[in-house]
Design an enzyme around this catalytic site. Structure first.
Site, PDB file in Angstrom:
ATOM      1  N   ASP A 147       0.834  -1.199   0.000  1.00  0.00           N
ATOM      2  CA  ASP A 147       0.000   0.000   0.000  1.00  0.00           C
ATOM      3  C   ASP A 147       0.874   1.258   0.000  1.00  0.00           C
ATOM      4  O   ASP A 147       1.927   1.294   0.647  1.00  0.00           O
ATOM      5  CB  ASP A 147      -0.876  -0.006   1.267  1.00  0.00           C
ATOM      6  CG  ASP A 147      -1.773   1.216   1.375  1.00  0.00           C
ATOM      7  OD1 ASP A 147      -2.650   1.378   0.507  1.00  0.00           O
ATOM      8  OD2 ASP A 147      -1.576   2.011   2.323  1.00  0.00           O
ATOM      9  N   GLU A 153       1.508  -0.338  -5.090  1.00  0.00           N
ATOM     10  CA  GLU A 153       0.519   0.666  -5.446  1.00  0.00           C
ATOM     11  C   GLU A 153       1.203   2.005  -5.667  1.00  0.00           C
ATOM     12  O   GLU A 153       1.578   2.695  -4.722  1.00  0.00           O
ATOM     13  CB  GLU A 153      -0.540   0.807  -4.331  1.00  0.00           C
ATOM     14  CG  GLU A 153      -1.706   1.672  -4.751  1.00  0.00           C
ATOM     15  CD  GLU A 153      -2.087   2.764  -3.770  1.00  0.00           C
ATOM     16  OE1 GLU A 153      -3.117   3.421  -3.991  1.00  0.00           O
ATOM     17  OE2 GLU A 153      -1.347   2.992  -2.787  1.00  0.00           O
TER      18      GLU A 153
HETATM   19  C1  ARE Z   1      -8.994   8.689   6.458  1.00  0.00           C
HETATM   20  C2  ARE Z   1      -9.770   9.968   6.271  1.00  0.00           C
HETATM   21  C3  ARE Z   1      -8.828  11.171   6.298  1.00  0.00           C
HETATM   22  C4  ARE Z   1      -8.036  11.165   7.612  1.00  0.00           C
HETATM   23  C5  ARE Z   1      -7.291   9.846   7.718  1.00  0.00           C
HETATM   24  C6  ARE Z   1      -6.508   9.712   9.016  1.00  0.00           C
HETATM   25  O1  ARE Z   1     -10.460   9.932   5.013  1.00  0.00           O
HETATM   26  O2  ARE Z   1      -9.606  12.352   6.227  1.00  0.00           O
HETATM   27  O3  ARE Z   1      -7.088  12.232   7.602  1.00  0.00           O
HETATM   28  O4  ARE Z   1      -8.247   8.778   7.660  1.00  0.00           O
HETATM   29  O5  ARE Z   1      -7.360   9.692  10.096  1.00  0.00           O
HETATM   30  C7  ARE Z   1      -7.655   5.125   2.770  1.00  0.00           C
HETATM   31  C8  ARE Z   1      -8.750   6.133   2.491  1.00  0.00           C
HETATM   32  C9  ARE Z   1      -8.523   7.441   3.231  1.00  0.00           C
HETATM   33  C10 ARE Z   1      -8.292   7.200   4.706  1.00  0.00           C
HETATM   34  C11 ARE Z   1      -7.069   6.311   4.811  1.00  0.00           C
HETATM   35  C12 ARE Z   1      -6.681   5.977   6.249  1.00  0.00           C
HETATM   36  O6  ARE Z   1      -8.808   6.385   1.098  1.00  0.00           O
HETATM   37  O7  ARE Z   1      -9.683   8.250   3.076  1.00  0.00           O
HETATM   38  O8  ARE Z   1      -8.094   8.444   5.370  1.00  0.00           O
HETATM   39  O9  ARE Z   1      -7.348   5.050   4.166  1.00  0.00           O
HETATM   40  O10 ARE Z   1      -7.747   5.374   6.908  1.00  0.00           O
HETATM   41  C13 ARE Z   1      -2.843   8.904  -2.792  1.00  0.00           C
HETATM   42  C14 ARE Z   1      -1.782   7.846  -2.470  1.00  0.00           C
HETATM   43  C15 ARE Z   1      -2.305   6.428  -2.553  1.00  0.00           C
HETATM   44  C16 ARE Z   1      -3.600   6.267  -1.737  1.00  0.00           C
HETATM   45  C17 ARE Z   1      -4.601   7.302  -2.258  1.00  0.00           C
HETATM   46  C18 ARE Z   1      -5.931   7.235  -1.501  1.00  0.00           C
HETATM   47  O11 ARE Z   1      -0.663   8.027  -3.336  1.00  0.00           O
HETATM   48  O12 ARE Z   1      -1.312   5.553  -2.037  1.00  0.00           O
HETATM   49  O13 ARE Z   1      -4.055   8.624  -2.092  1.00  0.00           O
HETATM   50  N1  ARE Z   1      -4.121   4.883  -1.806  1.00  0.00           N
HETATM   51  C19 ARE Z   1      -3.867   3.902  -0.716  1.00  0.00           C
HETATM   52  C20 ARE Z   1      -5.083   3.037  -0.417  1.00  0.00           C
HETATM   53  C21 ARE Z   1      -6.164   3.888   0.211  1.00  0.00           C
HETATM   54  C22 ARE Z   1      -5.702   4.314   1.601  1.00  0.00           C
HETATM   55  C23 ARE Z   1      -4.278   4.661   1.640  1.00  0.00           C
HETATM   56  C24 ARE Z   1      -3.429   4.505   0.557  1.00  0.00           C
HETATM   57  C25 ARE Z   1      -3.696   4.999   2.955  1.00  0.00           C
HETATM   58  O14 ARE Z   1      -5.478   2.351  -1.565  1.00  0.00           O
HETATM   59  O15 ARE Z   1      -7.400   3.231   0.280  1.00  0.00           O
HETATM   60  O16 ARE Z   1      -6.484   5.451   2.048  1.00  0.00           O
HETATM   61  O17 ARE Z   1      -3.298   3.754   3.539  1.00  0.00           O
HETATM   62  C26 ARE Z   1      -3.188  11.806  -7.202  1.00  0.00           C
HETATM   63  C27 ARE Z   1      -1.837  11.170  -6.874  1.00  0.00           C
HETATM   64  C28 ARE Z   1      -2.032   9.887  -6.075  1.00  0.00           C
HETATM   65  C29 ARE Z   1      -2.912  10.153  -4.853  1.00  0.00           C
HETATM   66  C30 ARE Z   1      -4.252  10.734  -5.328  1.00  0.00           C
HETATM   67  C31 ARE Z   1      -5.201  11.037  -4.173  1.00  0.00           C
HETATM   68  O18 ARE Z   1      -3.864  11.002  -8.147  1.00  0.00           O
HETATM   69  O19 ARE Z   1      -1.142  10.873  -8.061  1.00  0.00           O
HETATM   70  O20 ARE Z   1      -0.772   9.402  -5.636  1.00  0.00           O
HETATM   71  O21 ARE Z   1      -3.130   8.904  -4.186  1.00  0.00           O
HETATM   72  O22 ARE Z   1      -4.013  11.941  -6.044  1.00  0.00           O
HETATM   73  O23 ARE Z   1      -4.649  11.967  -3.338  1.00  0.00           O
END
Ligand code: ARE
Ligand code: CA
Length: 452
Positions: free
Chosen positions: A186, A212
């Site tokens: 992740d 990812e």
């Molecule tokens: C939640 C709340 C937040 C709070 C946080 C901490 O929504 O408001 O601040 O908790 O309390 C998932 C959810 C999030 C969640 C998080 C932790 O989606 O909402 O936050 O879990 O519980 C980037 C990253 C990429 C990431 C995406 C979502 O690069 O790695 O953002 N994806 C993975 C998972 C997600 C997960 C996380 C990572 C965290 O698949 O499901 O989040 O472990 C452009 C960029 C991308 C960027 C994208 C969005 O496209 O190129 O790199 O992706 O914008 O910002």
């Protein structure tokens, strides 16, 4: 770099997003194994914060294998049951960060924690404090910031430190000791590729790795940087496929993949949608698109590019909504088609997994398109797919398949089992041709594994 793509002919992954371990185990037995899925990807298994949203899984507070999805014993038994059914297990591994709650709390299994302090696991010296506003990532154009600041407030681990690397490797090795076969890393973009390589070097045995790294136009950190560690998710694939289906022409798909600037096929992991894109990155096809979604998955499974993952979702109304759960937050057993979409069971998608397996290694030949929404191609000597996404049926046409003469089950409309087909049979003549009508927004698929 050696491609770490899943080995063997059964390469298709089913992502049973947020399923509990008991339900994953029974699905391996009843459906994934019998339908030919080679792998199941499961949501993060470690202890997490206590809240109802799905994304608690991405906020670790310890590496105990105890979560809303089940206990360590249930997890272990799930891995064993899946293996017995011929299905390998990929775990979603959250290694870039710990939780993001500002207030102290108690995790799912009773571990107390506060932001930057996870007694027995990590203390304040194990985290990055990047010094930007709120320690938060705001500029994806700044490599250092993306890897050293916080992704949505999640306490960012010092993955360059020896202690952190060893602790992460100990967690992954614990999972390997339970029989796990691979990891989805992740938030890989948020760790230098070298840090992931260093953690991987500490693993007790080889494991499939898929990272990812969401491609972002103009960003300095690219998916290509990570291919030395294993596969990388190609996010352009689902986005481009959706655009083709929604507003362009299927005829454009004739060189889909590398010809579109996507990652090399041997290191590319693809999907029509995943749990993030179905919520946040508008425009991809999802279960809500019903028949068109099935056709897009059929194309993905028939087209020899990358390692495909079939998404399996629970039904949601708003992006944060957690999976069906009881009053104490335990995930309920899956009930397909009632609260859970179970896309991986949709007949078209499940039957095309058999097509993928039967055609593994065969190239594309006999491409045909009408210039618009009707395409067809064979997988040399093994299978044939034609998709008609026109608003009208295509009648009175014959298709050259190059397949051995015989009677084949149309696996888009019927299921092949024990030598019989529950749907229409397609007859390929001695010269390799068949004649059939393809209804509007429909398809026909035949392969040597479903020949009568
Ligand atoms: C939640 C709340 C937040 C709070 C946080 C901490 O929504 O408001 O601040 O908790 O309390 C998932 C959810 C999030 C969640 C998080 C932790 O989606 O909402 O936050 O879990 O519980 C980037 C990253 C990429 C990431 C995406 C979502 O690069 O790695 O953002 N994806 C993975 C998972 C997600 C997960 C996380 C990572 C965290 O698949 O499901 O989040 O472990 C452009 C960029 C991308 C960027 C994208 C969005 O496209 O190129 O790199 O992706 O914008 O910002
Ligand atoms: Ca980081």
């Amino acid at each position: 770099p050696a491609a770490a793509a899943p080995a063997g002919t059964k390469k298709v992954i089913a992502n049973l997003f947020e399923w509990n371990w008991t339900s994953v185990a029974s699905e391996c037995q009843s459906t994934l194994g019998p339908k030919g899925y080679g792998w199941v990807q499961v949501s993060p298994p470690q202890e997490h914060v206590r809240r109802s949203e799905w994304w608690v899984s991405y906020q670790p507070v310890s590496y105990r294998i105890e979560s809303r999805k089940g206990t360590r014993a249930q997890f272990t038994s799930m891995v064993d049951t899946c293996h017995a059914a011929g299905v390998k297990v990929i775990v979603d591994a959250v290694v870039n960060h710990m939780s993001g709650q500002d207030t102290p709390g108690t995790g799912w299994a009773g571990s107390s924690f506060s932001h930057y302090d996870y007694p027995g696991t990590y203390q304040s010296q194990d985290f990055h404090y990047c010094g930007r506003p709120g320690n938060e990532i705001s500029n994806y154009g700044d490599r250092w910031e993306v890897q050293n600041c916080e992704l949505v407030n999640l306490a960012d681990l010092k993955t360059e430190s020896e202690y952190v690397r060893s602790r992460l490797a100990a967690y992954l090795n614990d999972l390997l000791s339970l029989g796990v076969d691979g990891f989805r890393m992740d938030a890989s973009k948020h760790m230098p590729a070298a840090d992931i390589a260093a953690i991987k070097a500490k693993l007790s045995r080889s494991a499939y790795i898929v990272q990812e790294v969401i491609y972002g136009a103009g960003e300095p950190i690219t998916p290509n940087e990570y291919t030395g560690n294993g596969d990388v998710h190609e996010f352009r694939y689902g986005k481009d496929l959706a655009r083709v289906f929604r507003s362009e022409r299927l005829a454009y798909l004739r060189n889909f993949g590398e010809g579109w600037g996507h990652l090399p096929s041997s290191v590319s992991a693809v999907f029509v949608d995943n749990h993030d894109t179905q919520r946040d990155f508008g425009g991809v096809l999802t279960y809500n698109d019903r028949g068109i979604y099935a056709l897009a998955n059929a194309f993905m499974l028939a087209w020899p590019y990358g390692s495909p993952t079939v998404m399996s979702s629970y039904t949601f109304g708003n992006r944060d909504q957690g999976p069906p759960q009881d009053s104490s937050g335990r995930t309920l057993n899956t009930t397909c088609y009632s609260g859970w979409e179970c896309e991986h069971r949709w007949p078209v998608i499940a039957n095309m997994v058999g097509f993928r397996n039967a055609t593994e290694g065969a190239g594309v030949a006999n491409w045909y398109d009408n210039g618009y929404q009707h395409i067809a191609f064979s997988r040399t000597g093994k299978g044939y797919l034609t998709v008609n996404d026109e608003d009208f049926a295509i009648t009175g046409r014959s298709y050259y398949t190059g397949l051995p003469a015989g009677r084949y089950c149309d696996v888009i409309h019927g299921t092949y089992s024990n030598g019989t087909c529950s749907g229409p049979v397609i007859t390929v003549d001695a010269n390799g041709w068949f004649a059939a009508t393809v209804p509007a927004h429909d398809a026909i698929a035949i392969h040597v594994g479903a020949r009568l």
